[in-house]
Write an enzyme that holds these catalytic residues in place. Structure first.
Site, PDB file in Angstrom:
ATOM      1  CG  HIS A  57      55.643  48.336  24.367  1.00 49.75           C
ATOM      2  ND1 HIS A  57      56.404  47.196  24.572  1.00 49.75           N
ATOM      3  CD2 HIS A  57      55.286  48.316  23.058  1.00 49.75           C
ATOM      4  CE1 HIS A  57      56.509  46.532  23.442  1.00 49.75           C
ATOM      5  NE2 HIS A  57      55.849  47.191  22.496  1.00 49.75           N
ATOM      6  NE  ARG A 115      34.254  37.196  54.206  1.00 49.72           N
ATOM      7  CZ  ARG A 115      34.180  36.435  53.111  1.00 49.72           C
ATOM      8  NH1 ARG A 115      34.729  36.853  51.985  1.00 49.72           N
ATOM      9  NH2 ARG A 115      33.590  35.253  53.153  1.00 49.72           N
ATOM     10  CB  SER A 155      26.624  28.739  58.251  1.00 49.16           C
ATOM     11  OG  SER A 155      27.673  28.935  57.330  1.00 49.16           O
ATOM     12  CG  ASN A 156      32.120  29.587  59.217  1.00 48.02           C
ATOM     13  OD1 ASN A 156      31.814  28.427  58.967  1.00 48.02           O
ATOM     14  ND2 ASN A 156      32.969  30.270  58.471  1.00 48.02           N
ATOM     15  CG  ASP A 157      30.760  33.908  64.226  1.00 43.84           C
ATOM     16  OD1 ASP A 157      31.738  33.186  64.484  1.00 43.84           O
ATOM     17  OD2 ASP A 157      30.848  35.145  64.111  1.00 43.84           O
ATOM     18  CB  CYS A 178      27.269  34.674  53.466  1.00 38.15           C
ATOM     19  SG  CYS A 178      27.217  35.368  55.125  1.00 38.15           S
TER      20      CYS A 178
END
Length: 800
Positions: free
Chosen positions: A419, A509, A701-703, A750
């Site tokens: 409810h 991920r 792109s980060n690594d 990504c």
């Protein structure tokens, strides 16, 4: 022509809402139409609204009732006293002899059909308004279960008539402008399903939290279904993906959550009470109520009922413990998500928050702040202040006047179909239900923040948090050649974004599912008998209860998590990255320390592809592969694309692909595509050779920036040097795209950079990238950046 006092649900005129009310008319329609589709509905009949008025008039009750109602409205008589007086008039009144005989005769016919002398029946109220026949007044009147014998049935019908004048029903009609003397009551009498010896529950043909139309959500508990409807228990929850139900060889269950189910309602052996509530035996608490085949069967029925009515439906079901049969016992329109406008999405994001105090199931996706008001019963309404956070054990319709004034609701008990959950959705309030301990932890006057914006789990935080509210408009989203996809980690959040016109999910991920839902190191499950940590063993035993094979817990939980993400975008591609924890992160999982080495630099250590073929993790990777196979082959979500992270060399690529093939994931078979992350300079230098082994690249792109510039991306002192738009990085990106395209290998990126920097999105479009994958809240912004870039980039230039 005299109106009938009894109508069987199988009769052609059993769909007349003005005489039967919405609930009974729906039962009639299902009985007449759904049985032909193989959907069993228990037999029964309705005592009509005409019978109700005949009963009232035969006892001369119109004027006494009208007089008492006038006294209540004029303030001359307290609501509770007046309502009780009207109910007493009705329950003491007598049935006209012909009407009593008609009801008794219908009951005897029902008994003969069931080959039972004193058949137990459910007796349910179904109110209707003469001048507004579509009004169903759901939840305002009483129902009585396990009624046996003619005398008890007549008494239950009379009590249903009287329940038209409960305090809450009178207030409801006053609030909605209904004339009390133009509202009648029909009573449904239906053969009881013996779910006291099995289970029952509620299901919706739409996701009740997000409005996602392609799932059926099923709640289940042991015993009678009232325990679920009333929010007495934390039920099991199953989610089924509707588009794949038509494929007989598939089991399209995308989520299974084991509920606590600490209580259950069963039939009483005798006496005045017809049901009683008992503690659920431990053996039942740790078991799912329904088998997979039963879950799928109910979902098929839900889809068929939705198709028949042409709208999302709220459906009650029950399983007979004697015959093992499943039945549909009620269906009504879903009234919240199906009415929402689809033109925009309101998003809530927590910025700064206090310590979590309690957690439970999140209802809605909003955030609210305020002071706690802890109440034991609706009678304490005088203590409640507008805009407070209502905290209580559970709610029922008597709580409605308080709930309407609350900023948020928190309960100890209840599931998504309780409810409190249903009313919170209708009122647009965030609610956290089934916390187990809210009334013990949250005291009146304490300032708190109620957050339902973090997925399936809702939190109550200490203090007034800082949060952001944004409206994302969906009108006139630009069409682009370059695909714009989503980054996704939390399965619970995936369907929240279903309205976004994304081209799929470019990065799902796996680590989030393992870390937040599974919580156990896979090797601690594979080699549980060798695990030395006693505390870890106890935690694993607790989390895997109900699983004889502990590795199955990992496979099932991972598969269902991936499936929820994949279902949100089906049939568009969903690229699932295999696990990419570092050793220090793996070690934090339950039982993980025994299986992980200590490394000085985990960022450059034993991670990604190097783990998958190694003796120390190969068996764990096999569980990941089993989960992917379950999603694609058993559940049927073949839009899942697998991606391999941090693959340093060609030899490593070959070893990984072989291990995957050994585990039943062979590139090209059953349409399986395998991508790799392009995040190491060696991936770019040898792009053409990698492209002959994989179907696609996803630029991390980060690594790539970290390893190209030699900058630790987590180092604060070097933050100024970490730049994804540095010429060295963009040169590598521009180099890898045509090299991959030469071998028909797709390339995506990504990362956050296209969201933050329109010029970077423009560079990617000009370089000819196939897709970008971004966070959901930046999707519309990136889509506009890409559209603007494409407008200034001729197609032939983007492809070169």
């Amino acid at each position: 022509m005299a109106l009938k006092h009894i109508v069987w649900f199988s009769e052609p005129d059993s769909g007349e809402i003005a005489q039967l009310g919405g609930k009974n008319a729906s039962l009639g329609e299902m009985t007449r139409n759904m049985r032909a589709d193989g959907i069993p509905v228990p037999e029964g009949f309705a005592v009509t609204a005409a019978a109700y008025w005949s009963f009232i008039d035969a006892n001369g009750l119109r004027e006494p009732v009208r007089t008492i109602l006038s006294g209540i409205k004029g303030g001359h008589q307290p609501l509770a006293d007046g309502a009780r007086a009207i109910r007493n008039l009705i329950v003491r009144a007598k049935f006209p002899a012909a009407m009593a005989e008609a009801i008794a005769d219908a009951y005897r016919s029902l008994c003969r059909h069931a080959q039972c002398d004193n058949l137990d029946v459910a007796v349910r109220s179904s109110a209707t308004a003469e001048d507004l026949p579509e009004a169903s007044f759901a939840g305002q009147q009483e129902s009585f279960l396990n009624i046996r014998g003619e005398k008890n049935l007549l008494d239950a019908v009379r009590r249903c008539f009287a329940s038209l004048f409960t305090d809450r029903a009178i207030v409801y009609r006053d609030n909605h402008g209904f004339d009390h003397m133009k509202v009648a009551l029909s009573v449904g009498v239906q053969r009881m399903v013996h779910s006291d010896r099995a289970g029952a529950g509620v299901m919706f043909s739409i996701d009740t939290e997000t409005g996602f139309p392609n799932t059926v959500v099923i709640n289940a508990a042991w015993g009678l279904g009232e325990a679920v409807v009333q929010g007495l228990v934390d039920p099991d929850e199953y989610v089924v993906f509707k588009p794949l139900l038509k494929h007989s060889g598939l089991v399209p269950i995308v989520e299974k959550q084991l509920g606590g189910k600490t209580k259950k309602i069963i039939y009483a052996a005798g006496g005045h009470k017809t049901t009683r509530t008992i503690n659920t035996p431990k053996a039942e608490r740790v078991r799912f109520v329904l088998a997979d085949c039963e879950i799928v069967q109910l979902a098929r029925w839900a889809a068929a009922i939705e198709s028949h009515y042409g709208r999302p439906m709220d459906i009650e079901w029950a399983k007979d413990g004697d015959s093992g049969e499943l039945f549909i016992v009620q269906a009504r329109p879903e009234t919240v998500q199906s009415r929402k406008e689809a033109g925009s999405i309101k998003t809530y994001t927590l910025k700064h928050k206090g310590e979590p105090l309690v957690r439970g199931l999140a209802i809605g996706d909003a955030i609210a702040t305020g002071k706690v008001c802890r109440l034991k019963s609706p009678a304490e309404i005088g203590k409640f202040h507008d805009g407070a956070i209502l905290v209580t054990e559970l709610t029922d319709p008597d709580w409605m006047p308080i709930m309407k004034r609350a900023a948020a609701i928190v309960t100890d008990h209840g599931g998504r179909t309780s409810h409190a959950a249903i009313v919170s959705r209708e009122l647009g309030l965030p609610a956290v239900v089934g916390t187990g301990n809210a009334t013990a932890m949250l005291h009146s006057g304490r300032a708190v923040t109620v957050s339902c914006a973090e997925g399936d789990t809702g939190y109550v935080y200490d203090g007034i948090a800082v949060f952001e509210v944004r409206d994302l408009a969906l009108e006139q989203v630009a069409q682009t050649r370059t695909k714009v996809m989503l980054n996704m980690a939390n399965p619970a959040a995936a369907t929240r974004w279903w309205r976004l016109p994304a081209d799929g999910i470019g990065l799902a991920r796996m680590e989030f599912i393992v870390n937040n839902i599974i919580k156990i190191h896979p090797m601690a499950l594979v080699r549980f008998d060798e695990l030395n940590d006693a505390a870890a063993r106890r935690k694993i035993e607790q989390l895997t209860q109900g699983y004889e094979d502990k590795t199955r817990y990992f496979v099932d939980t991972l598969a269902y998590g991936i499936a929820r993400i994949a279902a949100s975008r089906f049939p568009n591609p969903v690229i699932v990255r295999m696990s990419d924890f570092k050793t220090n992160e793996y070690a934090q999982l339950i039982g993980g320390r025994q299986f992980e080495p200590k490394e000085e630099n985990p960022m450059l250590g034993w991670r990604g592809a190097s783990r998958y073929y190694s003796a120390g993790y190969r068996e764990g990777f096999a569980l990941e592969c089993r989960a992917i196979r379950m999603v694609r082959e058993q559940i049927g979500l073949n839009n899942v694309v697998v991606m391999i992270p941090f693959c340093r060399t060609l030899e490593e690529a070959d070893k990984t692909l072989q291990v995957m093939a050994d585990n039943g994931l062979r590139r090209g078979e059953e349409g399986l595509q395998i991508y790799m992350m392009c995040e190491i300079p060696s991936n770019v230098i040898l792009a053409e050779k990698f492209a002959q082994r994989f179907d696609g690249f996803s630029i991390g792109s980060n690594d790539l920036t970290q390893l190209t510039l030699g900058v630790d991306r987590d180092c604060e002192q070097l933050a100024g040097l970490f730049d994804e738009q540095n010429e060295a990085v963009t040169t590598l990106i521009a180099q890898v795209i045509p090299a991959a395209h030469k071998f028909n290998c797709k390339v995506g990126l990504c990362g956050q950079a296209p969201s933050d920097h329109p010029e970077f999105a423009r560079f990617l479009v000009q370089a000819g990238i196939d897709s970008m994958s971004v966070s959901p809240d930046s999707f519309l912004r990136v889509k506009s950046h890409v559209a603007a870039a494409e407008a200034h980039t001729p197609t032939h230039l983007a492809a070169t």
